[in-house]
Design a protein around this motif. Structure first.
Motif: not given
Length: 181
Positions: A55-82
């Motif tokens: 974040s000190f370089r300009g990233s944000s937690p909202h970047m993934l949703s922005r990328l999805s909106t700008l590029f029409g990306c479909m979100a695939l959630v992988l919720p399990t940590n192995y």
């Protein structure tokens, strides 16, 4: 990025993979838009909004949703940590839940109850924190026959300070900052 002349930007990539997408800055996003226009290039963005560390370089937690909106990306959630023990994942989830910048509830879960330990050290100063870490590591080396430990640091200066303290405590340290044999 705005100063880039079109004759210097190669547009023609069929596919672009953006890893650690959550750490994309505005400048990087602008470059990506020039290199991979929507409808021309297939974008695959891999990231975790709960792991934004630049974040000190300009990233944000909202970047993934922005990328999805700008590029029409479909979100695939992988919720399990192995990778991590259940206790570590549960602790991470409790910290993530306290993040006011998060859009929704954390979905992180562990697949299995593997062995693992988690220690939390609180200290008023960096010196007290480093001393507590070194005392704990020395005890683990002696009582549990510990072979190696990774001590991640966000910045080089604290890692250098920690490495010097490890030497002072007689603990092995590699040049990368990892403790181990």
């Amino acid at each position: 990025i705005a100063a880039l002349d079109d004759k210097y930007v190669h547009v023609g990539y069929a596919h672009v993979l953006l890893d650690e997408a959550q750490d994309t800055s505005e400048a990087q996003l602008a470059l990506l838009q020039r290199l991979a226009p929507r409808g021309v290039t297939a974008i695959t963005a891999v990231g975790d909004a709960d792991q934004v560390i630049y974040s000190f370089r300009g990233s944000s937690p909202h970047m993934l949703s922005r990328l999805s909106t700008l590029f029409g990306c479909m979100a695939l959630v992988l919720p399990t940590n192995y990778r991590c023990a259940t206790r570590i994942v549960d602790t991470a989830r409790s910290l993530i839940q306290a993040n006011v910048l998060r859009d929704g509830p954390p979905l992180l879960s562990a697949d299995r109850n593997v062995a693992g330990e988690l220690g939390i050290i609180t200290a008023a100063t960096r010196e007290e924190e480093v001393d507590a870490i070194c005392v704990e590591l020395r005890a683990l080396y002696r009582t549990k026959g510990l072979h190696s430990v990774a001590l991640p640091c966000r910045l080089r200066e604290p890692a250098t300070f920690l490495r010097a303290a490890l030497r002072d405590y007689g603990l092995p340290s590699s040049s990368s900052g990892a403790v181990g044999s």
